[in-house]
Design an enzyme around this catalytic site. Structure first.
Site, PDB file in Angstrom:
ATOM      1  N   GLU A   1     -29.932 141.717  27.888  1.00  0.00           N
ATOM      2  CA  GLU A   1     -30.309 141.713  26.474  1.00  0.00           C
ATOM      3  C   GLU A   1     -30.906 140.350  26.142  1.00  0.00           C
ATOM      4  O   GLU A   1     -30.441 139.335  26.659  1.00  0.00           O
ATOM      5  CB  GLU A   1     -29.082 141.995  25.604  1.00  0.00           C
ATOM      6  CG  GLU A   1     -29.296 141.926  24.110  1.00  0.00           C
ATOM      7  CD  GLU A   1     -30.344 142.906  23.623  1.00  0.00           C
ATOM      8  OE1 GLU A   1     -31.397 142.418  23.170  1.00  0.00           O
ATOM      9  OE2 GLU A   1     -30.130 144.129  23.717  1.00  0.00           O
TER      10      GLU A   1
ATOM     11  N   ASP B   1     -36.787 150.149  21.797  1.00  0.00           N
ATOM     12  CA  ASP B   1     -37.697 150.140  20.662  1.00  0.00           C
ATOM     13  C   ASP B   1     -38.803 151.169  20.906  1.00  0.00           C
ATOM     14  O   ASP B   1     -39.499 151.103  21.920  1.00  0.00           O
ATOM     15  CB  ASP B   1     -38.308 148.744  20.504  1.00  0.00           C
ATOM     16  CG  ASP B   1     -39.003 148.556  19.164  1.00  0.00           C
ATOM     17  OD1 ASP B   1     -39.599 149.537  18.662  1.00  0.00           O
ATOM     18  OD2 ASP B   1     -38.961 147.440  18.621  1.00  0.00           O
TER      19      ASP B   1
END
Length: 246
Positions: free
Chosen positions: A99, A149
Site C-alpha cells: 500500500e 481505483d
C-alpha cells in the site's frame, strides 16, 4: 446527475507489450491526510519489525517468515482491515501487504501489533516495483487485488492497474496452480478485468465454462464495512479468480 458507473465507455486495455512503468502515469494518486496517534505509532514503532522496502532487494520468503507456508500478497489494502482479519484468521499462512498511503500502512501496522500477528509484512511502495524487484518468481500461492481505483473516466483508463503487462507480471510471481483474485464494485471495471484476464495466456478462470466470468464472494474474503454498506444500498460486487496454468 449521470451516475459515472454507467458512463464508462472503454477504449480497451493496453497491449501486452506496453511498458509497466510509463513516465508520470501511476495507477494511484498519493493523497495527503492527517495521521492519527495510532497510525503514527504503527509507522514509527512497528514498522522496523514488520515493514519492508525496495532497498531490501529480492526476498527469501522462507527466511523472511522463518518457515515454509502458503503465501498471499494483497495489493492496495487500503486501511488494512480485511488483510489483518485474514492474517489473524489464517495463522498458518504468510501475508504480505502492499500500500502506498501512509495512514493505511500505519493503521495496519498498529492493528497487527496489537493482535500479536507474526505472519504479516508490509511494503509502502509501488506494487509493480515490489513484484518486479522484491518477490521471486513462482513464490506466491495467491495475489489479491480488492477494489482498486476504477478510474471511471475514459481519459483515465490508462491508469487502471489491470492491464495485460501487469497480469503477466502477476502470473510469473504465482506458483503454478496459484490464484489471482480480483474484486471490484464497478461493473464496467469488472468487465474490463474479465476481458484482460480471459485474453491473458497461462490463466484459467475458476468459474469454469459458465455464462459469467464471476464467482460468488468466497467466504475467505472478509466482508468490509464499505462493502456491507454498499450491499444495503443495492450496489453489486464482482469477484474473479483465475488460476495460473504454467
Amino acid at each position: 446527475m449521470t451516475d459515472p458507473r454507467h458512463d464508462d465507455k472503454t477504449t480497451g486495455p493496453e497491449g501486452p507489450d506496453a511498458p509497466l512503468h510509463r513516465r508520470g502515469i501511476k495507477s494511484y494518486v498519493l493523497r495527503a491526510g492527517r495521521m492519527t496517534q495510532a497510525q503514527t505509532r504503527g509507522l514509527e514503532e512497528v514498522w522496523p519489525r514488520l515493514g519492508l522496502s525496495l532497498a531490501d532487494g529480492r526476498q527469501d520468503l522462507a527466511a523472511l517468515f522463518g518457515r515454509e507456508a502458503p503465501r498471499v500478497v494483497e495489493i492496495g489494502f487500503g486501511m488494512g482491515a480485511s488483510l489483518v482479519e485474514q492474517a489473524e484468521t489464517h495463522p498458518d499462512t504468510d501475508f504480505i501487504g502492499i500500500e502506498v498511503h501512509a495512514p493505511g500502512v500505519g493503521k495496519l501496522l498498529d492493528e497487527a501489533d496489537k493482535r500479536g500477528l507474526t505472519n504479516l509484512r508490509v511494503y509502502r511502495e509501488d506494487a509493480l516495483r515490489v513484484l518486479e524487484e522484491c518477490l521471486p518468481e513462482a513464490s506466491l500461492d495467491t495475489v489479491q487485488l480488492f477494489f482498486p481505483d476504477p478510474w471511471p473516466k475514459k481519459k483515465h483508463h490508462k491508469r487502471r492497474i489491470v492491464q495485460p503487462a501487469f497480469v503477466e507480471l502477476v502470473r510469473t510471481r504465482l506458483k503454478v496452480g496459484g490464484t489471482f483474485h480480483l474484486a471490484t464494485d464497478w461493473e464496467a471495471y469488472a468487465e474490463w478485468m474479465a476481458e484482460v484476464m480471459d485474453a491473458a495466456p497461462g490463466y484459467a478462470n475458476t468459474a469454469g465454462p459458465e455464462t459469467t466470468p464471476y464467482v460468488p464472494r468466497p467466504a475467505f474474503r472478509p466482508l468490509t464495512k464499505f462493502e456491507a454498506r454498499g450491499e444495503k444500498l443495492g450496489h453489486g460486487v464482482w469477484d474473479l479468480i483465475y488460476r495460473r496454468l504454467g
